[in-house]
Design a protein around this motif. Structure first.
Motif, PDB file in Angstrom:
ATOM      1  N   ALA A 190       0.826  -1.206   0.000  1.00 15.30           N
ATOM      2  CA  ALA A 190       0.000   0.000   0.000  1.00 15.30           C
ATOM      3  C   ALA A 190       0.863   1.260   0.000  1.00 15.30           C
ATOM      4  CB  ALA A 190      -0.923  -0.007   1.221  1.00 15.30           C
ATOM      5  N   VAL A 191       1.965   1.220   0.728  1.00 12.91           N
ATOM      6  CA  VAL A 191       2.872   2.372   0.767  1.00 12.91           C
ATOM      7  C   VAL A 191       3.441   2.649  -0.610  1.00 12.91           C
ATOM      8  CG1 VAL A 191       5.102   3.189   1.627  1.00 12.91           C
ATOM      9  CG2 VAL A 191       3.445   2.184   3.216  1.00 12.91           C
ATOM     10  N   ARG A 192       3.866   1.613  -1.303  1.00 10.52           N
ATOM     11  CA  ARG A 192       4.435   1.787  -2.643  1.00 10.52           C
ATOM     12  C   ARG A 192       3.382   2.273  -3.635  1.00 10.52           C
ATOM     13  NH1 ARG A 192       7.763  -1.698  -0.143  1.00 10.52           N
ATOM     14  NH2 ARG A 192       9.937  -1.835  -0.828  1.00 10.52           N
ATOM     15  N   ALA A 193       2.169   1.790  -3.503  1.00 10.21           N
ATOM     16  CA  ALA A 193       1.090   2.243  -4.383  1.00 10.21           C
ATOM     17  C   ALA A 193       0.792   3.719  -4.151  1.00 10.21           C
ATOM     18  CB  ALA A 193      -0.166   1.408  -4.154  1.00 10.21           C
ATOM     19  N   ALA A 194       0.797   4.130  -2.893  1.00 13.69           N
ATOM     20  CA  ALA A 194       0.534   5.526  -2.564  1.00 13.69           C
ATOM     21  C   ALA A 194       1.628   6.433  -3.100  1.00 13.69           C
ATOM     22  CB  ALA A 194       0.415   5.689  -1.044  1.00 13.69           C
ATOM     23  N   MET A 195       2.874   5.971  -3.024  1.00 13.62           N
ATOM     24  CA  MET A 195       3.999   6.749  -3.534  1.00 13.62           C
ATOM     25  C   MET A 195       3.851   7.024  -5.024  1.00 13.62           C
ATOM     26  SD  MET A 195       6.983   4.689  -1.515  1.00 13.62           S
ATOM     27  CE  MET A 195       8.229   5.066  -2.743  1.00 13.62           C
ATOM     28  N   GLY A 196       3.282   6.082  -5.755  1.00 18.46           N
ATOM     29  CA  GLY A 196       3.161   6.224  -7.194  1.00 18.46           C
ATOM     30  C   GLY A 196       1.877   6.889  -7.654  1.00 18.46           C
ATOM     31  N   SER A 197       1.032   7.309  -6.724  1.00 16.96           N
ATOM     32  CA  SER A 197      -0.245   7.913  -7.096  1.00 16.96           C
ATOM     33  C   SER A 197      -0.073   9.397  -7.411  1.00 16.96           C
ATOM     34  CB  SER A 197      -1.254   7.740  -5.954  1.00 16.96           C
ATOM     35  OG  SER A 197      -0.904   8.565  -4.850  1.00 16.96           O
ATOM     36  N   ASP A 198      -1.106   9.986  -8.015  1.00 16.46           N
ATOM     37  CA  ASP A 198      -1.066  11.406  -8.363  1.00 16.46           C
ATOM     38  C   ASP A 198      -1.026  12.293  -7.124  1.00 16.46           C
ATOM     39  OD1 ASP A 198      -1.126  10.784 -11.045  1.00 16.46           O
ATOM     40  OD2 ASP A 198      -3.306  10.970 -11.205  1.00 16.46           O
ATOM     41  N   LEU A 199      -1.612  11.830  -6.024  1.00 18.48           N
ATOM     42  CA  LEU A 199      -1.645  12.620  -4.798  1.00 18.48           C
ATOM     43  C   LEU A 199      -0.422  12.389  -3.913  1.00 18.48           C
ATOM     44  CD1 LEU A 199      -5.398  12.233  -3.752  1.00 18.48           C
ATOM     45  CD2 LEU A 199      -4.313  14.230  -4.785  1.00 18.48           C
ATOM     46  N   GLY A 200       0.236  11.253  -4.112  1.00 10.78           N
ATOM     47  CA  GLY A 200       1.385  10.943  -3.275  1.00 10.78           C
ATOM     48  C   GLY A 200       1.027  10.317  -1.956  1.00 10.78           C
ATOM     49  N   HIS A 201      -0.268  10.092  -1.707  1.00  7.31           N
ATOM     50  CA  HIS A 201      -0.702   9.385  -0.504  1.00  7.31           C
ATOM     51  C   HIS A 201      -1.975   8.614  -0.832  1.00  7.31           C
ATOM     52  CE1 HIS A 201      -3.056  13.196  -0.210  1.00  7.31           C
ATOM     53  NE2 HIS A 201      -3.990  12.417   0.295  1.00  7.31           N
TER      54      HIS A 201
END
Length: 329
Positions: free
Chosen positions: A28-39
């Motif tokens: 989940a942390v890695r997915a959040a890092m790669g998102s447009d929002l960064g979280h």
């Protein structure tokens, strides 16, 4: 200083940790890092809706929960432990800056939005702005005073950095629509103080994460027919990590309590906490990589995330040597 969390504060830490354990694993942390929002927007909304983290430091008069600054700092330590990207620090800094320097009309208009979970950011200088490209509440410290910035009118560009768990952006206010909403001096002073003590809380949490994962690994990794954690040399190194962690916690908690209660020594304790936690975490993160061996530098393992965030937090809201220089030693 005798200091202990109240039962309610301990329960807050337990609730946040339980939620993050379920929702903020490595994937989940890695997915959040790669998102447009960064979280992780869903996780952030859960933290806001179920626990009310964004409203903790907002007074009840502005639709907040009316707690002290200490409560969101407790949450930040748990977020540091989880490695989960979150806009809490930036929103907390804006909250405190508005309370310190904004006029009443601006506080009544902006603080309820932050309490409801909108991401907020503040432009303090020419450097990268924490969560500056995703914030819907944007303020800035300028020569004209504390100003509210129309986010759409500002030029905001994501700043790529080594640690993608911390969202940074370049914000250009040239041509942006701004409105003076208060006094810059108290807002700036409070923002820097809260930013530094909040970062120290993140550092203390991350230090605990690093030590826990290192101890767990040395219990599982077998060499010469026995777990490497049983070797005396490695025991000594992990004992040193524990000392650094406990000292970091003590420094962070003392500063958090002092800043939240308005103690006379709040600024001094914040400089101590940010400088000590920065240096201690750099040492702990380095030992984490060393004691994990080759696996620590693989993309799949969390050790490199610890090292990158340790480096980034060491720069955020002042480096260790800058805070030490401000102490009257």
């Amino acid at each position: 200083m005798d200091f202990a969390f109240s039962p309610e504060q301990q329960e807050l830490a337990t609730m946040v940790r339980s939620l993050l354990d379920k929702r903020a694993d490595s994937r989940a942390v890695r997915a959040a890092m790669g998102s447009d929002l960064g979280h992780d927007e869903a996780l952030w909304q859960t933290l806001c809706d179920q626990i009310g983290v964004s409203a903790l430091a907002v007074p009840e008069a502005y639709d907040g929960a009316g707690f002290t600054l200490l409560e969101p700092l407790i949450v930040l330590e748990e977020l540091g432990r989880s490695l989960a990207p979150s806009p809490l620090l930036s929103s907390l800094v804006v909250t405190e800056a508005l309370l310190a320097g904004a006029d009443e009309e601006a506080k009544r208009r902006l603080l309820p939005r932050i309490a409801a979970g909108e991401v907020a950011a503040i432009v303090l200088d020419d450097g990268p702005v924490l969560d500056g490209d995703t914030a819907t509440v944007l303020v800035a410290v300028t020569e004209a005073g504390l100003v509210e910035v129309d986010p759409v009118s500002a030029t905001r560009t994501w700043a790529e950095s080594m640690d993608q768990t911390i969202r940074l952006a370049h914000v250009d206010l040239a041509g942006a629509t701004t409105t003076v909403i208060g006094d810059a001096a108290p807002a700036l002073a409070r923002a820097r103080l809260v930013g530094a003590v909040g970062t120290a809380a993140l550092q203390a949490g991350l230090a605990a994460r690093a030590l826990d994962m290192t101890v767990a690994y040395t219990k599982d990794r077998v060499q010469f027919g026995r777990p490497i954690g049983s070797f005396q040399a490695l025991k000594h190194r992990m004992a040193d990590m524990l000392v650094l962690l406990e000292m970091s916690r003590s420094a962070s908690w003392a500063a958090s309590y002092a800043v939240s209660s308005g103690a006379d020594n709040a600024e001094r304790l914040t400089h101590v906490a940010k400088s000590y936690c920065s240096d201690a975490l750099a040492r702990i993160a380095g030992e984490t990589v060393q004691l994990h061996g080759g696996i620590a530098i693989t993309w799949e393992h969390d050790a490199h995330l610890v090292l990158k965030r340790a480096h980034a937090l060491g720069q955020l809201f002042g480096q260790a040597h800058e805070h030490r220089a401000l102490l009257d030693l």
